[in-house]
Design a protein around this motif. Structure first.
Motif, PDB file in Angstrom:
ATOM      1  N   LYS A 373       0.829  -1.209   0.000  1.00 33.44           N
ATOM      2  CA  LYS A 373       0.000   0.000   0.000  1.00 33.44           C
ATOM      3  C   LYS A 373       0.864   1.260   0.000  1.00 33.44           C
ATOM      4  N   LEU A 374       1.981   1.218   0.755  1.00 35.37           N
ATOM      5  CA  LEU A 374       2.855   2.387   0.861  1.00 35.37           C
ATOM      6  C   LEU A 374       4.171   2.189   0.116  1.00 35.37           C
ATOM      7  N   GLU A 375       4.171   1.341  -0.910  1.00 32.97           N
ATOM      8  CA  GLU A 375       5.359   1.088  -1.723  1.00 32.97           C
ATOM      9  C   GLU A 375       6.471   0.464  -0.866  1.00 32.97           C
ATOM     10  N   SER A 376       7.708   0.502  -1.356  1.00 33.26           N
ATOM     11  CA  SER A 376       8.817  -0.076  -0.595  1.00 33.26           C
ATOM     12  C   SER A 376       9.220   0.868   0.534  1.00 33.26           C
ATOM     13  N   LEU A 377       9.882   0.311   1.558  1.00 34.34           N
ATOM     14  CA  LEU A 377      10.319   1.137   2.679  1.00 34.34           C
ATOM     15  C   LEU A 377      11.333   2.178   2.226  1.00 34.34           C
ATOM     16  N   LYS A 378      12.196   1.800   1.298  1.00 33.84           N
ATOM     17  CA  LYS A 378      13.200   2.733   0.789  1.00 33.84           C
ATOM     18  C   LYS A 378      12.523   3.930   0.120  1.00 33.84           C
ATOM     19  N   ASP A 379      11.553   3.659  -0.746  1.00 31.20           N
ATOM     20  CA  ASP A 379      10.854   4.744  -1.434  1.00 31.20           C
ATOM     21  C   ASP A 379      10.012   5.564  -0.460  1.00 31.20           C
ATOM     22  N   PHE A 380       9.402   4.888   0.492  1.00 29.64           N
ATOM     23  CA  PHE A 380       8.575   5.574   1.487  1.00 29.64           C
ATOM     24  C   PHE A 380       9.423   6.542   2.301  1.00 29.64           C
ATOM     25  N   ASN A 381      10.592   6.070   2.758  1.00 30.50           N
ATOM     26  CA  ASN A 381      11.477   6.932   3.536  1.00 30.50           C
ATOM     27  C   ASN A 381      11.980   8.112   2.713  1.00 30.50           C
ATOM     28  N   SER A 382      12.287   7.855   1.452  1.00 31.91           N
ATOM     29  CA  SER A 382      12.761   8.933   0.588  1.00 31.91           C
ATOM     30  C   SER A 382      11.703  10.016   0.425  1.00 31.91           C
TER      31      SER A 382
END
Length: 675
Positions: A373-382
């Protein structure tokens, strides 16, 4: 489940971005004033007792019993020891050592840096890239021509009438189930009835299935809340709807071992012989032929789920509930991976604090609720985390990102705050008191101000010193002045906060009402208990803190609620944050302040919740050093920080836990104000 790819040894991922850190950056109350010399001296004072951390539990009970009897001394070995503040500080040191040792033993392999070969479910992770996304479930065919919403609330006991906001919550849960969502994060504020909404949804689901078998539903909760789930099940769910709620944790597990035909215990052996053998819990009582995989509610702990994840993972659950879902907020732990590896058709996460330390908390919970739902953690953090490193200067960006995040979570996120809901609660008043420090406290605070630049202490030790002195000038100081247990006036007169607390309690006693005092320091808890009994001639129960067992804790609360007239209950803010209904009290004193306003509000909500009939008054005693401008006072700076974070969290999804950076910035402001 289809997310599991293999069984193997658990290895914590080495993520190239920061995760939630928690509150370990600041030492507990009392530890901040103990220099290495002071600690050594305190240990030297009682070296002849030959005690170490393993003696703490017995020593704590002995001290508590002595205070119960009004005694001022105890016998340790062949020596008689006076119960002074110095001795209690020494006992606190033993407690800290015992806690550190126990925490190290309890740490998961990934947290301790050890490589224990534990058999674990390996899943498709969404850390660096999106490897797994939940598929929309085709549920419209399961109920034939019926709709789940048509059965809403029918599985609840007669007479149970959900409040309007609870009804809306149940309707949204049913709508998400019908449209094929994998799950929902129910993040209502503490005290709005998340448990009732969860049971209402589960009961509706079972009612819609009618007399047909339905896969069992799994409920994971902290140990302290298990009894509450059992009681709420009996209170809310109609009899005969499910075949029962089955506890599967602790000593209850032995009732559910699978057996071989010859009667021997059956085990599940992972394919790798080097991995630890894990017991197979298949929810089948061979003796009574009860199949727990159908038509039951299974109740377990996070620890049991982690250790028996292979067994729980063999069951296809119709629904899975995680209570206090922030328990899985660190995605790199074995507990979090185990929860996200379960094979459940619908996942429901419950928490009043979806974002504690960082937005990573929310991402991880959503990776259980609706993976992808919130994409990957890497992309979310970015996209979110990295833009908020200096959030104090980016208010508009924060609101923009918070609004955007809420939209991205729709429809799988439900959050209502108390101020948004008409609960029919009585009024709540918050009173802030800014009282001048007495001479001794003001002198020590000034010395601490001047000594902030000492090379021997860090900035965090400096802020901890100011915090501790602001509570009590001798807190944690094993070589400081000793309080006589027969002189409560000296104790209360030593601190501006304690002086105000006594004035508040005098007024509460005149009204014949009850008060809660939240304070972190165990030593202050013990001293308060002794002195309050002496002053007010009442029996004060042992403090509710991390040493209190869940069953004992509930009994203490029940006794307090039933007791007539003026009463006082002492609690640790952390230990009493969840699971307690203390509506017998309508006065709440925050003698210690949580660095997390959400947890402080949760503590207040022990009294200010559904069932409270009287107006509630919340007291915030603060100490001011009149030798400096008010901006140089620790208490006022912390109060401002908490209110700032509280306001932010109400306007947007923002972490409420104070950080090390917050503390350092606070110290600099205090230094500048002090000149």
């Amino acid at each position: 489940g289809d997310r599991v790819v293999s069984i193997g040894e658990f290895l914590a991922p080495d993520l190239p971005f920061s995760l939630s850190s928690g509150r370990n950056w600041l030492p507990p109350e009392g530890a901040g004033m103990e220099t290495a010399v002071g600690q050594d001296k305190a240990e030297d004072d009682y070296a002849s007792l030959a005690l170490d951390e393993k003696d703490y539990p017995e020593l704590f009970v002995k001290i508590s019993d002595a205070l119960d009897r009004g005694e001022k001394r105890i016998v340790v070995g062949d020596q008689e020891v006076e119960l002074t503040s110095g001795f209690l500080a020494y006992v606190d040191q033993l407690k800290a050592k015992a806690g550190e040792k126990q925490e190290k033993q309890n740490q998961e392999p990934e947290a301790a840096g050890e490589k224990k070969k534990e058999a674990s479910l390996q899943i498709q992770e969404n850390f660096l890239s999106q490897e797994y996304r939940s598929r929309k479930a085709a549920r419209e065919k399961r109920l034939g021509s019926n709709r789940l919403g048509d059965f809403l609330g029918e599985g609840l006991k007669a007479g149970i009438r959900p409040m309007p906001h609870q009804q809306v919550g149940m309707e949204q849960l049913a709508a998400c189930w019908e449209c094929g969502c994998h799950g929902v994060l129910l993040a209502d504020d503490m005290g709005l009835g998340k448990t009732l909404q969860a049971f209402g949804f589960l009961a509706t689901l079972k009612k819609a299935y009618g007399n047909r078998d339905m896969a069992s539903e799994l409920i994971g909760a902290p140990v302290s809340l298990l009894q509450n789930w059992m009681e709420e099940y009996g209170k809310f769910v109609a009899e005969g709807l499910f075949d029962g709620i089955v506890p599967m944790y602790g000593s209850e597990l032995k009732k559910h071992w699978a057996r071989n035909p010859d009667g021997s215990r059956c085990y599940f052996r992972p394919p790798d012989p080097n991995l630890k053998e894990v017991s197979m819990l298949d929810f089948q009582d061979r003796e009574h032929q009860i199949d727990y995989s159908r038509n039951h509610l299974i109740l377990t702990t996070y620890e049991t789920l982690r250790e028996l994840q292979l067994s729980f993972g063999r069951v296809a659950w119709s629904a899975m509930i995680l209570d206090e879902a922030q328990k899985i907020k660190n995605p790199a732990t074995r507990t979090s991976v185990a929860a996200r590896a379960m094979n459940c058709d619908f996942g429901l996460a419950l928490t009043g604090t979806p974002v504690e330390n960082s937005w990573t908390d929310l991402w991880t919970i959503m990776d259980f609720v609706e993976p992808g739902k919130l994409e990957s953690l890497k992309d979310f953090n970015s996209h979110y985390q990295h833009q908020l490193q200096n959030v104090e200067n980016k208010g508009e960006l924060l609101k923009e990102l918070g609004d955007q995040l809420r939209k991205n979570l729709d429809p799988c996120f439900i959050r209502r705050l108390k101020e948004d809901v008409n609960l029919g609660l009585p009024a709540k008043e918050i009173l802030r008191f800014k009282d001048p420090m007495p001479e001794e406290q003001r002198k020590l605070y000034g010395e601490a101000q001047e000594g902030q630049g000492e090379k021997s202490i860090t900035m965090l030790q400096a802020i901890a010193r100011l915090r501790d002195i602001s509570l009590c000038p001798n807190l944690g100081d094993g070589i400081g002045k000793k309080y006589s247990l027969g002189d409560p006036d000296r104790f209360f007169g030593s601190s501006a906060r304690l002086m105000r607390t006594r004035k508040i309690l005098d007024e509460v006693r005149e009204k014949g009402e009850k008060a809660l005092i939240f304070v972190e320091s165990r030593k202050i808890q013990l001293l308060l208990r002794t002195f309050l009994e002496q002053i007010y001639k009442i029996q004060v129960q042992p403090p509710i803190n991390g040493t209190t067992q869940a069953v004992a804790r509930q009994k203490m609360v029940d006794q307090f609620n039933r007791a007539p007239g003026f009463q006082v209950l002492l609690l640790s803010p952390e230990a009493a944050g969840v699971g307690l209904n203390i509506t017998g009290a309508n006065h709440v004193i925050h003698l210690s302040r949580c660095w997390n306003p959400a947890k402080e509000d949760q503590a207040t909500d022990r009294a200010y919740r559904i069932g409270q009939k009287k107006a509630v008054t919340v007291y915030l005693p603060m100490a001011v050093d009149t030798d400096f401008p008010e901006d140089a006072s620790f208490d006022l700076n912390l109060d401002a920080l908490l209110q700032y974070k509280r306001d932010l969290s109400r306007s947007a999804l923002y972490p409420t836990e104070a950080s090390e950076e917050n503390a350092v910035a606070m110290l600099k402001r205090i230094e500048e104000a002090a000149g």
